[in-house]
Structure formats: C-alpha cells, structure tokens
Design a protein around this motif. Structure first.
Motif, PDB file in Angstrom:
ATOM      1  N   ARG A  44      13.822   5.596  -3.808  1.00  0.00           N
ATOM      2  CA  ARG A  44      12.560   5.496  -4.558  1.00  0.00           C
ATOM      3  C   ARG A  44      11.733   4.316  -4.052  1.00  0.00           C
ATOM      4  O   ARG A  44      11.407   4.261  -2.889  1.00  0.00           O
ATOM      5  CB  ARG A  44      12.849   5.406  -6.051  1.00  0.00           C
ATOM      6  CG  ARG A  44      13.424   6.726  -6.569  1.00  0.00           C
ATOM      7  CD  ARG A  44      13.622   6.672  -8.041  1.00  0.00           C
ATOM      8  NE  ARG A  44      14.083   7.945  -8.575  1.00  0.00           N
ATOM      9  CZ  ARG A  44      14.427   8.123  -9.825  1.00  0.00           C
ATOM     10  NH1 ARG A  44      14.358   7.123 -10.676  1.00  0.00           N
ATOM     11  NH2 ARG A  44      14.826   9.301 -10.243  1.00  0.00           N
ATOM     12  N   TYR A 201      -1.619   2.659   4.509  1.00  0.00           N
ATOM     13  CA  TYR A 201      -2.005   3.733   3.590  1.00  0.00           C
ATOM     14  C   TYR A 201      -3.110   4.526   4.282  1.00  0.00           C
ATOM     15  O   TYR A 201      -4.117   3.945   4.702  1.00  0.00           O
ATOM     16  CB  TYR A 201      -2.545   3.163   2.273  1.00  0.00           C
ATOM     17  CG  TYR A 201      -1.488   2.559   1.385  1.00  0.00           C
ATOM     18  CD1 TYR A 201      -1.044   1.257   1.579  1.00  0.00           C
ATOM     19  CD2 TYR A 201      -0.925   3.292   0.333  1.00  0.00           C
ATOM     20  CE1 TYR A 201      -0.072   0.698   0.757  1.00  0.00           C
ATOM     21  CE2 TYR A 201       0.041   2.739  -0.491  1.00  0.00           C
ATOM     22  CZ  TYR A 201       0.474   1.447  -0.278  1.00  0.00           C
ATOM     23  OH  TYR A 201       1.430   0.899  -1.083  1.00  0.00           O
ATOM     24  N   LEU A 210       1.543   7.717   4.085  1.00  0.00           N
ATOM     25  CA  LEU A 210       1.916   6.308   3.935  1.00  0.00           C
ATOM     26  C   LEU A 210       3.029   5.977   4.914  1.00  0.00           C
ATOM     27  O   LEU A 210       4.020   6.704   5.001  1.00  0.00           O
ATOM     28  CB  LEU A 210       2.393   6.051   2.485  1.00  0.00           C
ATOM     29  CG  LEU A 210       3.014   4.686   2.191  1.00  0.00           C
ATOM     30  CD1 LEU A 210       2.044   3.547   2.466  1.00  0.00           C
ATOM     31  CD2 LEU A 210       3.465   4.619   0.723  1.00  0.00           C
ATOM     32  N   SER A 212       5.681   3.293   5.345  1.00  0.00           N
ATOM     33  CA  SER A 212       6.327   2.159   4.684  1.00  0.00           C
ATOM     34  C   SER A 212       7.629   1.858   5.422  1.00  0.00           C
ATOM     35  O   SER A 212       7.891   2.394   6.500  1.00  0.00           O
ATOM     36  CB  SER A 212       6.550   2.474   3.207  1.00  0.00           C
ATOM     37  OG  SER A 212       7.125   1.359   2.550  1.00  0.00           O
ATOM     38  N   ARG A 214      11.854  -0.150   5.040  1.00  0.00           N
ATOM     39  CA  ARG A 214      12.892  -0.807   4.253  1.00  0.00           C
ATOM     40  C   ARG A 214      13.409  -2.054   4.959  1.00  0.00           C
ATOM     41  O   ARG A 214      13.985  -2.924   4.346  1.00  0.00           O
ATOM     42  CB  ARG A 214      14.067   0.157   4.007  1.00  0.00           C
ATOM     43  CG  ARG A 214      13.734   1.310   3.069  1.00  0.00           C
ATOM     44  CD  ARG A 214      13.534   0.819   1.635  1.00  0.00           C
ATOM     45  NE  ARG A 214      13.137   1.893   0.742  1.00  0.00           N
ATOM     46  CZ  ARG A 214      11.870   2.256   0.548  1.00  0.00           C
ATOM     47  NH1 ARG A 214      10.890   1.622   1.166  1.00  0.00           N
ATOM     48  NH2 ARG A 214      11.578   3.246  -0.267  1.00  0.00           N
ATOM     49  N   TYR A 222       5.613   8.928   4.008  1.00  0.00           N
ATOM     50  CA  TYR A 222       5.261   9.932   2.995  1.00  0.00           C
ATOM     51  C   TYR A 222       4.053  10.747   3.455  1.00  0.00           C
ATOM     52  O   TYR A 222       3.161  10.216   4.129  1.00  0.00           O
ATOM     53  CB  TYR A 222       4.874   9.269   1.667  1.00  0.00           C
ATOM     54  CG  TYR A 222       5.981   8.515   0.966  1.00  0.00           C
ATOM     55  CD1 TYR A 222       6.888   9.175   0.139  1.00  0.00           C
ATOM     56  CD2 TYR A 222       6.101   7.137   1.110  1.00  0.00           C
ATOM     57  CE1 TYR A 222       7.892   8.473  -0.528  1.00  0.00           C
ATOM     58  CE2 TYR A 222       7.103   6.438   0.449  1.00  0.00           C
ATOM     59  CZ  TYR A 222       7.996   7.101  -0.368  1.00  0.00           C
ATOM     60  OH  TYR A 222       8.979   6.404  -1.017  1.00  0.00           O
ATOM     61  N   PRO A 293       3.014   6.962  -7.335  1.00  0.00           N
ATOM     62  CA  PRO A 293       3.544   5.825  -6.571  1.00  0.00           C
ATOM     63  C   PRO A 293       2.543   5.103  -5.665  1.00  0.00           C
ATOM     64  O   PRO A 293       2.897   4.107  -5.045  1.00  0.00           O
ATOM     65  CB  PRO A 293       4.663   6.461  -5.729  1.00  0.00           C
ATOM     66  CG  PRO A 293       4.349   7.906  -5.676  1.00  0.00           C
ATOM     67  CD  PRO A 293       3.595   8.236  -6.914  1.00  0.00           C
ATOM     68  N   THR A 294       1.313   5.585  -5.605  1.00  0.00           N
ATOM     69  CA  THR A 294       0.344   5.039  -4.651  1.00  0.00           C
ATOM     70  C   THR A 294       0.194   3.513  -4.749  1.00  0.00           C
ATOM     71  O   THR A 294       0.026   2.837  -3.742  1.00  0.00           O
ATOM     72  CB  THR A 294      -1.031   5.712  -4.846  1.00  0.00           C
ATOM     73  OG1 THR A 294      -0.802   7.081  -5.190  1.00  0.00           O
ATOM     74  CG2 THR A 294      -1.866   5.636  -3.600  1.00  0.00           C
ATOM     75  N   ALA A 296       2.467   1.421  -5.886  1.00  0.00           N
ATOM     76  CA  ALA A 296       3.798   0.784  -5.882  1.00  0.00           C
ATOM     77  C   ALA A 296       4.072   0.013  -7.173  1.00  0.00           C
ATOM     78  O   ALA A 296       4.615  -1.093  -7.160  1.00  0.00           O
ATOM     79  CB  ALA A 296       3.952  -0.124  -4.655  1.00  0.00           C
TER      80      ALA A 296
END
Ligand code: RFL
Ligand code: PHB
Length: 394
Positions: A44, A201, A210, A212, A214, A222, A293-294, A296
């Motif tokens: 998530r 974005y 998107l 992103s 980790r 996404y 979720p845009t 966050a």
C-alpha cells in the motif's frame, strides 16, 4: 480475557495504537482477522509525513525507518510532456517527506510488539463488538473453532474500511459521506532502480501515472485504469508498454523494467464517517475514512487519528479526565476533512475524467497552467503534500 483496550485490526493504525498505549503502561489486546504474513503482503502506501515520522519515533520504532527511509525534498509533475518540480522544502520552510513503505513500517511495529511480548491474536474469526454504550464493552471472536470473549474498558476500531466496528453501529447514529471515482489504480512493484530520484506524478493524454519507489533498488509504479479492467488481463509487458506511453523521453531513457513482485488494482474512493466515537468505541484510520491515494494521505491520516486516540486514552487513565475522549471525534474530523479535500482536489487535477467532457479538460488545463506558474499555487500543493499542522485554530 480482561484488558483495558481491545484493538480490532493489526494494520498500521492498530499496531501503532498498541505500541503507544504500551509505552504509557496501558494494556491492550489486538485481534486481527488475517495472518501476520497476509497483513505484510498487502502493498500500500509509501510516503510518510513528518507528523507520522515523529509518532513512530515516539512509539520507539523509528530506528530502521531513519536508517533505510529516503528523505525527499520535492517531487515532479509531468504535465502534457513537460516537467515541473514542486520544491516542497523551499516552499514550506524546510519541510520534507520520507519514502518508507507501509509494509516496512508494519513489520517494525509487529517486531516491537513481539519483542515486548504483547498479545496479538491473528486469525481471529467472527469478531463481534457488544455493549460499547456501557462501561464494559465485550468483544467475541473465534480461534481454532473455540469462542473467546474479551472484556474491556474501550474498543478501538482500527479494522479498515471493510471492518466490523463501523458496521456494528446502528445506521441511525452514523452519517457517511462517499464519492467513488470512475477509475482505479493499477500498481506494480518491481526490484528495479526507480526511474527518477524523486516521485513523478503524471497527467498525460492517456491518463494518470505515478512513478514512486520503496528504495534505491525497488520501484512502485501506478497507472490510471478503467474500473472494468482486471489485473489478470495486464501482463507485466503490457504495464511497462502503457507506462512508457505516459512518460517523457527523459524518463523513458532511464526506465528499467523487470518482473513484477506484485500487481493489483485499487479502486479510488473518498469516504468519511461522522462521528468517530460511539460510546466507548472509537474508529481510527481507514475504519473511519478513505482517501484516493493521489495525495499520499491515507496512512498519514490514520497515524494522526491514532496520535489523538492514544493521547485521549492516556489522559483518561492517568488523569481520570474524559476531555480527550469527548473531543476525539471533532478533533480528528477537522484534520481528516482537510486531507480529504486535498486528496479529492489533487485527484481531480491529475486524472482523466472523460465524463466531464472537453470543457472539463480545458478547465483542468487552465487550473494546472495557473498553479504551475504561480508560487502561491505551487505552495498550496507543497503545504498540503507535506502535511498540514496538527491542530488548527477553529
Ligand atoms: P488497514 O491497513 O486496512 O488495516 C485494518 C486491519 O484490520 C483487519 N480487519 C479485521 N480484523 C479483525 N476482525 C475484522 N472483522 C476485521 N476486518 C478487518 C484487516 O485485516 C487489516 O489488517 O487500515 P489502517 O490500519 O487504518 O491503515 C490505513 C492504511 O492501510 C491506508 O490508509 C493506506 O494504505 C491507504 N492506501 C494508500 N495510502 C497511501 O497513502 N498511499 C497509497 O499508495 C495507498 N495505497 C491504500 C492503497 C489502501 C488500499 N486499500 C485499503 C484497499 C492501496 C489499497 C489497495
Ligand atoms: C506509493 O509509493 O505507493 C505511493 C506514493 C505516493 C502516492 C501514492 C502511492 O501519492
């Protein structure tokens, strides 16, 4: 079993609440429907606001986050093929966010709970809450075919959007506000280096995307997809091909593709329950509200609910004052609605809404044009993204 606080749900909200209460010497039991591995397998959120970082430090679980998390001072907006940087730090007097996955944060909380020998019942079936309007609520659950009862002072409903706590409240006592968006996000996790140092974005002619991450070696991407799409019909190759069509040349030159570790479609929803307190039961996190979720914001709003709830319960036990629990719902909702508004607005700004027609598209372009060429406009985005102050003057 007797405890002071029965926490339903071992997601980030429930686990963080358990840790903060433990630090204050308050007993709690956590009941979770799934296994710990299942909770950790859900990919998530990835962005933590400073408020959330501070809270994890307060809970004593911030060590790995500070070691492995990546501090970001800005992010990029790729609009119609052109990049615009939102310099969060410069626009907000030095505020930043941290890239640290929800999975990692949940693992840190689970490890801390296990190390302290605190009780968590995983695979607790048929959880049912009773008597939350009395001074002695009870929670029933089944485990290995046996029925169990927990008698407590308070119930914390940290059981997510599909949980049992909100569903146990008589309909006449709840007001629910809801907006469901006409598309979802298809997410892909891969052990490939991120395409960019900062998040990108994207609002492209083919829809939102998107980029992103980790870590320096793990990426999360996404794509906006129709709600009718099924994840099985998206091969990894199809995902990467569609992502390429939404990125610019610079990103495409740097994009490293690879096998997906996880792929899923999440629907987008704005949802708020009012109030968040029912006698001696409280809702916190996704149990009480959902954002697209845009922005966050989901995990960060859950963390602030927990901060307020832990504070209120500690005040109750240490000072015999009910002021905190009486004010919990209103205090949370004020912040929640600000997060909801930003998430809704940013979603509108960045996605394709075919049903809004050609005029809707022109309004969106004009709004982006204004925001991206105005320092106040960019500051509005940055201030909301890093997280608004904890309490606002009424
Ligand atoms: P969670 O994480 O949903 O945890 C709730 C826990 O309660 C358990 N549970 C029960 N336990 C016992 N009995 C029952 N009857 C129960 N019913 C449920 C569940 O198994 C679960 O373990 O809620 P919490 O703790 O409030 O945390 C909130 C965050 O998880 C959430 O706000 C964010 O992850 C939202 N979200 C995202 N936020 C972001 O900021 N960025 C993202 O990219 C992002 N992606 C997402 C998301 C939420 C998603 N959901 C909920 C479908 C992607 C998805 C798919
Ligand atoms: C993520 O990394 O999963 C992520 C980051 C930012 C968002 C949403 C999701 O706005």
């Amino acid at each position: 079993m007797r405890t002071q606080v029965a926490i339903i749900g071992a997601g980030p909200a429930g686990l963080l609440l358990g840790q903060l209460l433990h630090k204050a010497g308050i007993d709690a039991v956590i009941l979770e429907r799934q296994t710990a591995d299942h909770v950790l397998s859900r990919i998530r959120a990835g962005i933590l606001e400073q408020v959330c970082i501070d809270l994890l430090d307060e809970a004593g679980v911030g060590e790995r986050m500070h070691r492995e998390g990546l501090t970001h001072e800005g992010f990029e907006l790729l609009i119609d093929g052109r990049r615009h940087r939102v310099d969060m730090a410069a626009l907000t007097g030095g505020k930043t966010v941290m890239v640290y996955g929800q999975t990692e944060l949940t693992r840190d909380l689970m490890d801390a709970r296990a190390a302290a020998g605190l009780p968590t019942v995983y695979q607790a079936g048929d959880v049912a809450v009773h008597d939350f309007d009395t001074a002695q609520p009870r929670v029933h659950y089944t485990r290995d075919g046996q029925r169990h009862e927990v008698v407590c002072d308070f119930v914390a409903g940290c059981d997510g959007f599909h949980g049992v706590c909100r569903a146990s409240v008589p309909r006449a006592r709840v007001t629910e506000f809801e907006k469901v968006y006409p598309f979802g996000w298809l997410g892909l996790l891969a052990d490939t280096p991120p395409v960019n140092d900062e998040l990108i974005y994207v609002n492209s002619a083919r829809g939102f995307a998107l980029c992103s991450q980790r870590s320096h070696t793990r990426s999360r991407y996404y794509l906006q997809v129709p709600l009718t799409d099924r994840v099985d019909s998206w091969s990894d190759d199809a995902f990467w091909a569609e992502l390429r069509l939404r990125l610019d040349d610079e990103a495409n030159a740097r994009l490293v593709t690879g096998a997906s570790l996880e792929k899923s479609i999440a629907p987008l929803r704005s949802f708020v329950t009012e109030p968040l307190r029912f006698g001696r039961m409280f809702l916190a996190g996704d149990a009480g509200h959902i954002v697209p979720p845009t922005g966050a914001k989901g995990l960060n709003l859950a963390a602030t609910d927990v901060k307020y709830l832990a504070g209120a319960l500690i005040e109750y036990y240490q000072e015999r004052s009910e002021a905190g629990i009486d004010g919990y719902s209103a205090r949370c909702l004020k912040r929640i609605w600000r997060g909801e508004r930003f998430s809704w607005w940013f979603t509108h700004l960045m996605h394709h809404f075919p049903e809004d027609g050609a005029i809707g598209e022109r309004f969106q372009q004009a709004e982006l044009d204004y925001l991206l060429h105005s320092e106040s406009g960019l500051r509005t985005i940055a201030e909301n993204y890093v997280g608004l102050p904890l309490d606002f003057v009424a």
